[in-house]
Each structure stands twice: as structure tokens, then as C-alpha cells.
Design a protein around this motif. Structure first.
Motif, mmCIF file in Angstrom:
data_model
loop_
_atom_site.group_PDB
_atom_site.id
_atom_site.type_symbol
_atom_site.label_atom_id
_atom_site.label_comp_id
_atom_site.label_asym_id
_atom_site.label_seq_id
_atom_site.Cartn_x
_atom_site.Cartn_y
_atom_site.Cartn_z
ATOM 1 N N GLU A 1 -8.572 8.061 18.856
ATOM 2 C CA GLU A 1 -8.680 8.525 17.475
ATOM 3 C C GLU A 1 -8.096 9.926 17.323
ATOM 4 O O GLU A 1 -7.410 10.218 16.333
ATOM 5 N N LYS A 2 -8.358 10.792 18.295
ATOM 6 C CA LYS A 2 -7.772 12.138 18.244
ATOM 7 C C LYS A 2 -6.247 12.051 18.237
ATOM 8 O O LYS A 2 -5.576 12.812 17.531
ATOM 9 N N PHE A 3 -5.716 11.118 19.008
ATOM 10 C CA PHE A 3 -4.272 10.920 19.060
ATOM 11 C C PHE A 3 -3.739 10.480 17.697
ATOM 12 O O PHE A 3 -2.750 11.031 17.193
ATOM 13 N N ALA A 4 -4.402 9.498 17.079
ATOM 14 C CA ALA A 4 -3.947 8.993 15.783
ATOM 15 C C ALA A 4 -4.047 10.075 14.709
ATOM 16 O O ALA A 4 -3.157 10.204 13.855
ATOM 17 N N VAL A 5 -5.109 10.865 14.747
ATOM 18 C CA VAL A 5 -5.270 11.953 13.769
ATOM 19 C C VAL A 5 -4.149 12.968 13.926
ATOM 20 O O VAL A 5 -3.557 13.427 12.937
ATOM 21 N N ARG A 6 -3.853 13.322 15.159
ATOM 22 C CA ARG A 6 -2.799 14.305 15.420
ATOM 23 C C ARG A 6 -1.454 13.808 14.866
ATOM 24 O O ARG A 6 -0.694 14.567 14.275
ATOM 25 N N LYS A 7 -1.186 12.534 15.058
ATOM 26 C CA LYS A 7 0.078 11.981 14.572
ATOM 27 C C LYS A 7 0.118 11.923 13.044
ATOM 28 O O LYS A 7 1.176 12.091 12.432
ATOM 29 N N SER A 8 -1.027 11.685 12.422
ATOM 30 C CA SER A 8 -1.051 11.499 10.963
ATOM 31 C C SER A 8 -0.888 12.800 10.190
ATOM 32 O O SER A 8 -0.639 12.775 8.977
ATOM 33 N N ARG A 9 -1.000 13.933 10.854
ATOM 34 C CA ARG A 9 -0.957 15.215 10.141
ATOM 35 C C ARG A 9 0.413 15.509 9.543
ATOM 36 O O ARG A 9 0.539 16.358 8.671
ATOM 37 N N VAL B 1 6.015 17.693 1.524
ATOM 38 C CA VAL B 1 7.091 16.726 1.720
ATOM 39 C C VAL B 1 6.898 16.114 3.107
ATOM 40 O O VAL B 1 7.379 16.653 4.110
ATOM 41 N N PRO B 2 6.161 15.026 3.210
ATOM 42 C CA PRO B 2 5.823 14.467 4.523
ATOM 43 C C PRO B 2 7.058 13.930 5.258
ATOM 44 O O PRO B 2 7.991 13.427 4.642
ATOM 45 N N GLU C 1 0.849 -1.183 0.000
ATOM 46 C CA GLU C 1 0.000 0.000 0.000
ATOM 47 C C GLU C 1 0.893 1.243 0.000
ATOM 48 O O GLU C 1 2.023 1.230 0.459
ATOM 49 N N ASN C 2 0.341 2.370 -0.486
ATOM 50 C CA ASN C 2 1.039 3.640 -0.424
ATOM 51 C C ASN C 2 0.927 4.172 0.994
ATOM 52 O O ASN C 2 -0.140 4.594 1.430
ATOM 53 N N LEU C 3 2.030 4.135 1.740
ATOM 54 C CA LEU C 3 2.021 4.483 3.157
ATOM 55 C C LEU C 3 1.533 5.906 3.380
ATOM 56 O O LEU C 3 0.698 6.166 4.262
ATOM 57 N N VAL C 4 2.032 6.833 2.592
ATOM 58 C CA VAL C 4 1.666 8.237 2.759
ATOM 59 C C VAL C 4 0.177 8.431 2.522
ATOM 60 O O VAL C 4 -0.522 9.110 3.295
ATOM 61 N N GLU C 5 -0.352 7.822 1.477
ATOM 62 C CA GLU C 5 -1.774 7.968 1.167
ATOM 63 C C GLU C 5 -2.652 7.380 2.269
ATOM 64 O O GLU C 5 -3.708 7.917 2.593
ATOM 65 N N LEU C 6 -2.220 6.250 2.835
ATOM 66 C CA LEU C 6 -2.992 5.654 3.934
ATOM 67 C C LEU C 6 -3.080 6.601 5.114
ATOM 68 O O LEU C 6 -4.157 6.793 5.695
#
Length: 524
Positions: free
Chosen positions: A357-365, A371-372, A333-338
Motif C-alpha cells: 500500500e505504501k508503494f501504491a500511495v507513493r506512485k499515486s502522488r 497538471v498530473p 471512470e475519471n482516471l486522475v480522480e481515482l
């Protein structure tokens, strides 16, 4: 064994006699434990608006489903049913002068109280913040105000035991406020009441047993220090394993106990057996998929873990964020897109976001930038949030393997970025946990103190400092230095606020300080 219902076929008149109502409700609970969920509900449904015990049984089954699945739809359905059940019980609580109806009134009091207990339980399930816990505790307190409880020992032990156990989880600052208005929570007393209720062979014994199982296998891990009483859990489960060997609820708890003992291979076999045991409550499958995802993650079998995370995202509506946040590059899978999809998957329960979920969202930003900057060990960080390192720590081989992964990540953190201090501190904290579980306590302490010395450099993950202080306190406790342990944990409690997963840490801190109060020296 196959449940043989000895429910007497009564004439469907305008009244259901009390003895038959209790028999039919017991029969319905037996059907549930044999995975005959629809049959159980069908048995209770014709009378659930006219019979207090049918109402209690009907709502109990839906609450059981909601607490096993955590699905918003199931929680709402259970809440709606409880409100109807309370109305049914209320009709029988009305006082009148007929002596013969006294027994029915007393049963109505206890059924009404247990419905309030169920409502409180769902309050807990929906949200783990302080206000919800207080509301739930107050609802349980209402169940203890009737003299009729003295006449019904099983109900007394379930209600009073759950009330005391629930309030004992609350952090001390909240408990002090509640004690001011007459509330108190004694964990030891609550557990003893539930244990007596579980051994009583009454209608409520299975509910007492399930409450204790849930406490020992989930609550003590997620909201405590991870020291659930697995010996007790196995003893509670044993008679039900003999009576309902293929029941999905029994298989699930058997698998969960194996997980907590570090027997991951055995646990996976049990979870898979649980999935195959019934097709009616597919949400229980999803709970098994969640556990299978983590069991594979504990051994870094990422392909298999991703398989179950993907199943959850496809089939289940609960916590897609947490499942989506565990991909691995080996999946193709495309890691960045996930990770860019994570924020759009966030949901709300009772109008509020789920803390994990708030924690996971914060980390995914970090992945939304042009340029992630990749997260360093996302799956292991989420594993820590669920206290998974205390589970992996039961297996030296799995812990050693995690340590190798963490040290590899540490080597790769050579390129500076705005996230470098945060990532470095995360790696050091997780490395310290592995070293602690491997018995290398001095090295673990050095890792934790390195994190604390970097406090001013952390820019985003401010949760790392109070959590590390808590972990350092547990390390000192393990070394027998209870005074230092109390100082570290009190520091985490008092001097930090407004960070990710704050409520969860405060529950763990309360559990740790409670255990320290029983220590010979250095009591806080």
C-alpha cells in the motif's frame, strides 16, 4: 461427500474426556472443509474454555479464516481467541503426581505449542518486515522445547516442520544473528517434516497439508523466486478434492494451482465456483475477487479486472489501495480522480502501513499535481510487485500481448518530463522480463543493462536498480552462468537500502542465493 459426524454425545459434565475431545475436534475440521463454518464453531464453543482440543480447534478455525482473508478484523479476533486458548491449555500443563493425568499433560503441551504456532503465523500475516518474522520464529521455537512432542508425531512434524520452514525464509544476515543464540532453519528438513505430517492421517495432517499448500502457492511466489512445487501441491490436494469436492477452501487452492500453471480460463471457472459454493465466509469471496482481478489482468482484460477491483473496494476492507490502483480508461471512470483517492484509502495493521500500500500511495502522488503526469503502466508495475510476470510467463500468448503493450508505452515516452528516466527504466525492466520468459535472453539482458546504466538519472523509483540487478542475476542463472548470477544478486543485497519494497526483495534474494548454493559452480 457430506461430512458425517460420529461425535459421541457425551454428558455435559465438568470434564471432557480426551478421546471424545479429539473426535469432536476432528469432526469440526471436517465441517470446515464442507463449508459448515458456523456448525464447526458451534460444536467447539461450549467446551473451548474447558477442553484443550476444543480450544485448539476453535482457534485453528479462526486462524484459518484470518490467513485466507487477511482482514484486520479476522486477525484481531483470531489473536484474541488464541490468547484464551493458551490459557485453557496452560491449566492442563500444570504438573501433578497423578500418573493417570500424565497423558493429558502431554496433550496439553502439544496443544499449547500449536497455539503458539498459530500466534506466530498471524504475526507473519500482519507484517512482512524482519522484526515480525523474527518474533514469529521465536514463538515457533518455543513449541519445540517440550519432551512431550516425541510422543505425538503429528504435532512434532507440524511444529518442527513449520519452525524450520519459517526460519529458512529469513535473509542470511538475520539468520546469522539467530544462529548465534541457537536458532537455525533447515528448509529441506522442515518440508520433509510437513510432508510426513500431511501423510500421517492424524488430526494434524490437514494442517500440515494446508501449510505446504500455502507455502507452494503463495509464499514461494511472493517471498521467493516463484518456483513453488506445483506437482506436490496437486498431490496434496487430490485426496481432499475427492473427499470435499465442493469445499470452498479446496476449490480455492485448486484454482490457485491452475493460475500458477497459466491456465487462466480454468482458474477463473474454479474461483467462480468457489464464490458460489458458500455464503457464510464472504471474505473468501473477496480473496477470489482479488485472484480473478489478477487473472483477467494477466490477459489484459481490463474491464473485467476493474469489475473485481471495484467489488473489492465496495465490499472488502483489506487493501483498497491495491485494488483502487488498477483502473483503466476503458471503464469510463475519471482516471486522475481515482488515483487521487488512493492515499486516503491507506490503512494500518498492528499500527504499521502495509508495504504494497505504501508503494501504491507513493506512485499515486504524481496525480496530485495541478497538471498530473500519468503513470506509464501502473497495472503492470503492480503486477510485477506481486511477482505476476513469473505467472504470465507460463503463457507465451499472454506474454507476447504484454510485450506489445509495454513496447507501445515505450514509444509514447518521447515527451521529456521529470519522471521520464524513471518511467523509461520501468518499461525497460518489464520489457526485459517478457523477453526472458519468451526465451529471447540476449535481448532481455540488454534491457536490464540499459536500466542499470541509467542509475544516476533515476529521481524517484530507486527500487528499480536493486530489483533489476536481482532479475539480471536470475537471467544469468537461467543461462547457466552461476558466478555472474551470484555477483549481481549479492550486489543488489549489499549496496542498496531504503527503497520501496526492500524487505520483499531481500526475501527473494535469499531464496535466489539459496538455490544458487545448490548449483555446480559459482556458489556464493
Amino acid at each position: 461427500c457430506v461430512c458425517v459426524c460420529v461425535c459421541v454425545c457425551v454428558c455435559r459434565a465438568s470434564q471432557m474426556d480426551l478421546h471424545t475431545a479429539i473426535q469432536e475436534t476432528q469432526c469440526a475440521l471436517n465441517l470446515v472443509l464442507n463449508d459448515k463454518f458456523s456448525e464447526a464453531l458451534d460444536l467447539l464453543k461450549p467446551w473451548w474454555k474447558d477442553s484443550m482440543y476444543h480450544a485448539l480447534g476453535y482457534s485453528s478455525i479462526l486462524v484459518m479464516q484470518a490467513t485466507m482473508t487477511f482482514e484486520h478484523r479476522d486477525i484481531q479476533a483470531a489473536m484474541s481467541t488464541i490468547k484464551e486458548a493458551l490459557q485453557t491449555c496452560q491449566r492442563f500443563r500444570k504438573k501433578n503426581s497423578v500418573v493417570g493425568s500424565l497423558s493429558k499433560e502431554m496433550h496439553a503441551e502439544i496443544c499449547y505449542a500449536e497455539c503458539l504456532l498459530q500466534k506466530a503465523t498471524l504475526t507473519f500475516v500482519q507484517d512482512e518486515n524482519m522484526i515480525s518474522f523474527i518474533k514469529g520464529g521465536i514463538k515457533i521455537r518455543t513449541t519445540g522445547q517440550s519432551d512431550a512432542f516425541r510422543q505425538f508425531e503429528g504435532g512434532v512434524k507440524l511444529g518442527i516442520g513449520s519452525f524450520n520452514l519459517m526460519l529458512s525464509l529469513l535473509p542470511q544476515r538475520v539468520l546469522r544473528l539467530l544462529e548465534f543464540i541457537g536458532f537455525s532453519g533447515n528448509r529441506g528438513f522442515g518440508l520433509s517434516q510437513l510432508r510426513e505430517g500431511a501423510s500421517s492421517h492424524s488430526l494434524r495432517s490437514i494442517l500440515c497439508a494446508l501449510t505446504l499448500l500455502f507455502y507452494n502457492t503463495y509464499v514461494s511466489l511472493i517471498l521467493g523466486t516463484g518456483e513453488g512445487n506445483l506437482v506436490e501441491a496437486e498431490a496434496l490436494l487430490a485426496p481432499y478434492q475427492q473427499k470435499y469436492p465442493k469445499g470452498s477452501i479446496i476449490l480455492f487452492y485448486s484454482a490457485r494451482i491452475s493460475t500458477l500453471r497459466g491456465h487462466f480460463e480454468k482458474a477463473r471457472a474454479r474461483y467462480e465456483e468457489c464464490v458460489g459454493s458458500q455464503q457464510e465466509w464472504r471474505q473468501i469471496h473477496h480473496l477470489c475477487y482479488w485472484e480473478l482481478m489478477w487473472n483477467h489482468s494477466y490477459q489484459q482484460e481490463w474491464q473485467q479486472a476493474y469489475h473485481y477491483a471495484h467489488l473489492l473496494c465496495q465490499e472488502s476492507r483489506w487493501s483498497k489501495v491495491s485494488a483502487a490502483a488498477t483502473p483503466d480508461s476503458e471503464t469510463g471512470e475519471n482516471l486522475v480522480e481515482l488515483f487521487r483517492q488512493v492515499e486516503g484509502l491507506k490503512q494500518r495493521l498492528a499500527g504499521k502501513s502495509i508495504p504494497t500500500e505504501k508503494f501504491a500511495v507513493r506512485k499515486s502522488r504524481r496525480y496530485k499535481a495541478a497538471v498530473p503526469v500519468l503513470l506509464v503502466v501502473p497495472a503492470l508495475e503492480m503486477m510485477y510487485v506481486w511477482n505476476g510476470f513469473s505467472i504470465v510467463g507460463k503463457r507465451a500468448d499472454s506474454t507476447e500481448a504484454l510485450l506489445v503493450t509495454i513496447e507501445t508505452a515505450e514509444e509514447q515516452l518521447r515527451s521529456p518530463s521529470e519522471f521520464h528516466p524513471d518511467d523509461s527504466c520501468l518499461v525497460q525492466m518489464l520489457k526485459g522480463l517478457c523477453l526472458k520468459h519468451l526465451g529471447r535472453l540476449l535481448q532481455a539482458e540488454l534491457c536490464f543493462t540499459q536500466v542499470l546504466s541509467s542509475e544516476t538519472r533515476i529521481r524517484y523509483d530507486h527500487y528499480l536498480i536493486p530489483f533489476t540487478l536481482y532479475e539480471l542475476g536470475l537471467l544469468y542463472k537461467l543461462q547457466g552462468d552461476f558466478a555472474k548470477a551470484a555477483t549481481c544478486i549479492e550486489n543488489a543485497k549489499t549496496n542498496y537500502k531504503d527503497y520501496s519494497m526492500e524487505s520483499r526483495l531481500h526475501f527473494r534474494i535469499h531464496a535466489a542465493l539459496s538455490s544458487l548454493r545448490g548449483s555446480p559452480v559459482g556458489t556464493p
